[in-house]
Scaffold this active site. Structure first.
Site, short mmCIF file in Angstrom:
data_model
loop_
_atom_site.label_atom_id
_atom_site.label_comp_id
_atom_site.label_asym_id
_atom_site.label_seq_id
_atom_site.Cartn_x
_atom_site.Cartn_y
_atom_site.Cartn_z
N GLU A 17 0.88 -1.17 0.00
CA GLU A 17 0.00 0.00 0.00
C GLU A 17 0.91 1.21 0.00
O GLU A 17 1.63 1.45 0.97
CB GLU A 17 -0.85 0.03 1.28
N CYS A 53 -2.80 8.82 3.30
CA CYS A 53 -2.52 8.28 1.97
C CYS A 53 -3.71 8.50 1.04
O CYS A 53 -3.57 8.52 -0.17
CB CYS A 53 -2.22 6.79 2.09
P1 NAP Z 1 8.42 4.83 4.50
O1 NAP Z 1 9.57 5.73 4.77
O2 NAP Z 1 8.41 4.07 3.25
O3 NAP Z 1 8.35 3.87 5.76
C1 NAP Z 1 7.30 2.96 5.89
C2 NAP Z 1 7.72 1.83 6.79
O4 NAP Z 1 8.73 1.06 6.15
C3 NAP Z 1 8.30 2.27 8.12
O5 NAP Z 1 7.86 1.38 9.12
C4 NAP Z 1 9.80 2.15 7.90
O6 NAP Z 1 10.51 1.95 9.09
C5 NAP Z 1 9.82 0.89 7.05
N1 NAP Z 1 11.04 0.71 6.29
C6 NAP Z 1 11.80 1.63 5.68
N2 NAP Z 1 12.82 1.04 5.04
C7 NAP Z 1 12.70 -0.29 5.27
C8 NAP Z 1 13.46 -1.43 4.89
N3 NAP Z 1 14.55 -1.32 4.15
N4 NAP Z 1 13.06 -2.64 5.30
C9 NAP Z 1 11.94 -2.78 6.07
N5 NAP Z 1 11.19 -1.74 6.46
C10 NAP Z 1 11.56 -0.51 6.06
O7 NAP Z 1 7.06 5.63 4.56
P2 NAP Z 1 6.54 6.66 5.66
O8 NAP Z 1 7.33 7.92 5.50
O9 NAP Z 1 6.47 6.02 7.01
O10 NAP Z 1 5.03 6.86 5.21
C11 NAP Z 1 4.62 7.85 4.32
C12 NAP Z 1 4.19 7.25 3.03
O11 NAP Z 1 3.30 6.17 3.24
C13 NAP Z 1 3.44 8.23 2.18
O12 NAP Z 1 4.01 8.21 0.91
C14 NAP Z 1 2.01 7.69 2.16
O13 NAP Z 1 1.31 7.96 0.98
C15 NAP Z 1 2.21 6.25 2.34
N6 NAP Z 1 1.03 5.65 2.96
C16 NAP Z 1 0.28 4.79 2.22
C17 NAP Z 1 -0.85 4.20 2.77
C18 NAP Z 1 -1.70 3.25 2.00
O14 NAP Z 1 -2.55 2.60 2.62
N7 NAP Z 1 -1.54 3.12 0.71
C19 NAP Z 1 -1.20 4.50 4.09
C20 NAP Z 1 -0.41 5.37 4.81
C21 NAP Z 1 0.72 5.93 4.24
P3 NAP Z 1 11.25 3.16 9.83
O15 NAP Z 1 10.22 4.16 10.21
O16 NAP Z 1 11.85 2.49 11.01
O17 NAP Z 1 12.25 3.70 8.86
#
Ligand code: NAP
Length: 516
Positions: A257, A296
Site C-alpha cells: 500500500e 494516503c
Molecule cells: P516509509 O519511509 O516508506 O516507511 C514505511 C515503513 O517502512 C516504516 O515502518 C519504515 O521503518 C519501514 N522501512 C523503511 N525502510 C525499510 C526497509 N529497508 N526494510 C523494512 N522496512 C523498512 O514511509 P513513511 O514515511 O512512514 O510513510 C509515508 C508514506 O506512506 C506516504 O508516501 C504515504 O502515501 C504512504 N502511505 C500509504 C498508505 C496506504 O494505505 N496506501 C497508508 C499510509 C501511508 P522506519 O520508520 O523504522 O524507517
C-alpha cells in the site's frame, strides 16, 4: 523518558544502546521516547510465531478468534484518552485527528470481531458447494481456504500508528495467522502502547502478536514460502521490499500500500453554491487539513471545469481560513504540526518542485501557528494551481505529504478522466455530479485507476462519508502507483492470509469432511 521495547518471544526486550533512535514531539522538537532493535533475535521471533502462535490460532474457530479481536478492541477503547494523549505527544495530532486513528483501530477490530462471529465455528473456509468435474456425479471439486503456516509481518507508515497496526492485525489474526508488527519509528509510541495494553490484558495465545519497535534489522531475511509481508509506506520502500530475497526467490506473499496522487473531479453540471458544490468545498478542505494532510487517501489533485476554477479557489480559501493551525493542545487549533521535521522539509521541497513544474501558490494560510514553537514541524495549508495540467509532469507524480493540494482546470469530462489516469493509479478518487451520463462515464473511466470511488451528488450531499475514510467493509488499496495491493473489504481481506486449494475427490467424502 519513555523507552519503547519490542515484544518478542513472550517478553518486552530492549535493543543494544548503540542502536538507539529518538522519537520527538513534533510540536516542540522535544525528545519524548527512545527505542533500539539492535541485537534482538529476529530469527527467533519468526520461529516463535510459526511454532507457537500459528498452531494456537489455527486450533481456534473464527468465532473464537473474533472474540479475541473484540477483547482487543475493548481494551484499547477503555484507554482511549491515554492513547489520544500519546498520539498528540508523539504525532502532533489534534484530539479529532487522534480519534480518527485510535477509533479507526478499535472500530476495525470490532468489525472483524463481528465477522468472526458470523463465520462461526469453522477454522477455515470452503467456497460454496463446488462442482461436478467429470461425467460422474461422484467426482467433485471444491475450493478450500486455509491459513498459511507462517507468520504475517506487517510494516506500517508513520501516519496511522494505531489504525495501521490494527487494520492489518485484525485480518491476519482472524484468518488464523500470527503477526509481527513493525510501526514506523517516528510515531511508534502509540503502537507500542496499544500492544502493551493488549499483552497486559492477556487476550492472545503466546506468539500470536509480536512487536518490533524500530529498525527492521534482518527480519525480512527470515521469511519463507508460508509467510506474508504486508507493507504500507512510500512507493520507494515498497519497491525495495517487493524486490527482496524472500519475495523474489521464496514467494513470500506481499501486499504493498503506497503513495497515491488521489484525484477529485468536479462535474461540469455542478453549479457554484449548490448543495453538491458545498459538499465538494467541505470535502476538499477536510482532505487538505485532516491529519495535516498526512493521509494516503488525501486528495492531492482537484480537476475543475475551467470556468469554475477561480470560484472553487475562492470558496476553498474561505473555508481553509477557518482552520487554524498550531499546537494541538491550544484553544482553537484544528490542525496540528506535521509528524516530523523530515516531513516538514519534504513538504517544502515538494512545493518547490511543483512550482518548478509550472504550479503557482494560489493560497496559503496567512497566520503564524498558534503557540507554535521554533522547533515544531508546523506547515500552513496550501493550495496550488496548475493552469496547464496536460503539460505538467510532477503534479501527477510527486506526492506532497502534507496540507497541500493542486487545483487544475479541464475542458471535457474525457480530458478530466485522462488527467486522473496520469497519476498512474490511486487509492481513492472522488467525483461530484448529478448528471447520469457523467456519472456513468466517471465510474467507467476512473474505476480501473482507483481502489475506491466516492461519488458525491445532491441526494448524498449531507450523508456520505469523508473521502479519506477507509471502512473495514470496503477494500483499501489501489493499482499502479498506489502499490497494486488490496486490504480489508470484509471477508475479502482474509484471502491474503489463506491458501486457496482446489480439492478434488469423492463428493460424499468431501461433503462430510468439509461440511458443505
Ligand atoms: P516509509 O519511509 O516508506 O516507511 C514505511 C515503513 O517502512 C516504516 O515502518 C519504515 O521503518 C519501514 N522501512 C523503511 N525502510 C525499510 C526497509 N529497508 N526494510 C523494512 N522496512 C523498512 O514511509 P513513511 O514515511 O512512514 O510513510 C509515508 C508514506 O506512506 C506516504 O508516501 C504515504 O502515501 C504512504 N502511505 C500509504 C498508505 C496506504 O494505505 N496506501 C497508508 C499510509 C501511508 P522506519 O520508520 O523504522 O524507517
Amino acid at each position: 523518558m519513555q523507552e519503547l521495547k519490542s515484544y518478542l518471544m513472550g517478553s518486552f526486550q530492549s535493543g543494544e544502546a548503540e542502536g538507539t533512535q529518538e522519537l520527538f514531539d513534533p510540536s516542540t522538537g522535544e525528545v519524548v521516547a527512545t527505542t533500539s532493535t539492535q541485537g534482538l533475535d529476529l530469527a527467533g521471533a519468526v520461529a516463535f510465531a510459526r511454532e507457537k502462535g500459528g498452531p494456537a490460532l489455527r486450533a481456534m474457530t473464527f468465532a473464537e478468534r473474533g472474540a479475541m479481536l473484540k477483547a482487543m478492541s475493548k481494551v484499547l477503547y477503555e484507554k482511549r484518552d491515554e492513547l489520544l494523549a500519546i498520539s498528540a505527544r508523539n504525532a502532533g495530532t489534534t484530539r479529532s485527528d487522534g480519534k480518527y486513528d485510535v477509533d479507526g483501530a478499535t472500530g476495525t477490530l470490532a468489525y472483524y470481531a463481528s465477522l468472526g462471529k458470523k463465520l462461526g465455528d469453522r477454522r477455515y473456509l470452503v467456497e460454496g458447494e463446488g462442482e461436478q468435474l467429470t461425467r460422474s456425479a461422484r467426482f467433485w471439486g471444491v475450493h478450500v481456504k486455509q491459513p498459511i503456516r507462517g507468520v504475517a509481518v506487517h510494516i506500517n507508515a508513520f501516519n496511522f500508528p494505531a489504525w495501521g497496526f490494527a487494520e492489518k492485525a485484525a485480518v491476519a489474526l482472524l484468518a488464523g495467522v500470527p503477526v509481527i508488527t513493525k510501526p514506523a519509528t517516528d510515531t511508534a509510541w502509540l503502537t507500542y502502547e496499544c500492544i502493551r495494553l493488549i499483552v497486559e490484558a492477556n487476550i492472545l495465545p503466546e506468539g500470536a502478536l509480536q512487536l518490533l519497535c524500530g529498525e527492521p534489522g534482518d527480519l525480512l531475511s527470515h521469511l519463507g514460502p508460508q509467510d506474508a509481508l504486508a507493507f504500507t509506506g512510500s512507493a520507494r520502500t515498497g519497491a525495495l521490499l517487493r524486490g527482496g530475497e524472500a519475495v523474489v526467490h521464496r514467494s513470500t506473499r506481499v501486499n504493498v500500500e503506497a503513495d497515491s496522487l488521489n484525484a477529485a473531479v468536479v462535474g461540469p453540471d455542478i453549479e457554484v453554491g449548490s448543495p453538491t458544490w458545498q459538499m465538494l468545498v467541505r470535502d476538499m478542505a477536510k482532505e487538505i487539513t485532516q491529519k495535516t494532510g498526512q493521509k494516503c487517501t488525501a486528495t492531492r489533485r482537484i480537476f475543475v471545469p475551467s470556468d469554475k476554477l477561480d470560484a472553487l479557489k475562492d470558496a476553498l480559501a474561505e473555508e481553509l481560513d477557518l482552520i487554524k493551525y498550531g499546537h494541538p493542545d491550544s484553544e482553537g487549533v484544528r490542525m496540528g504540526p506535521l509528524a516530523s521535521k523530515r516531513q516538514q522539509k519534504d513538504c517544502e521541497d515538494g512545493i518547490a518542485e511543483l512550482k518548478a513544474d509550472g504550479a503557482e501558490v494560489a493560497y496559503q494560510f496567512a497566520g503564524e501557528p498558534i503557540d507554535g514553537h521554533a522547533e515544531g514541524a508546523f506547515f500552513p495549508s496550501t493550495l496550488l494551481i496548475h493552469r496547464a495540467p496536460k503539460d505538467a509532469k510532477l503534479v501527477h507524480e510527486r506526492e506532497v505529504f502534507g496540507p497541500v493540494s493542486t487545483l487544475m482546470p479541464y475542458e471535457t469530462i474525457e480530458d478530466a478522466i485522462e488527467l486522473v489516469g496520469r497519476g498512474e493509479g490511486g487509492l481513492v478518487a472522488s467525483a461530484y455530479t448529478n448528471d447520469r451520463a457523467v456519472y456513468a462515464a466517471l465510474i467507467e473511466g476512473l474505476g480501473p485507476w482507483s481502489g475506491r470511488l466516492l461519488l458525491g451528488s445532491k441526494k448524498v450531499a449531507d450523508q456520505a462519508i469523508p473521502i479519506g475514510m477507509v471502512l473495514p467493509s470496503c477494500i483499501h488499496g489501489g493499482p499502479g502507483r498506489a502499490g497494486g495491493g488490496e486490504e480489508l473489504g470484509g471477508e475479502r481481506g482474509l484471502d491474503f492470509y489463506l491458501q486457496r486449494t482446489a480439492v478434488q475427490g469423492d463428493r460424499a467424502l468431501l461433503s462430510k469432511t468439509l461440511g458443505f
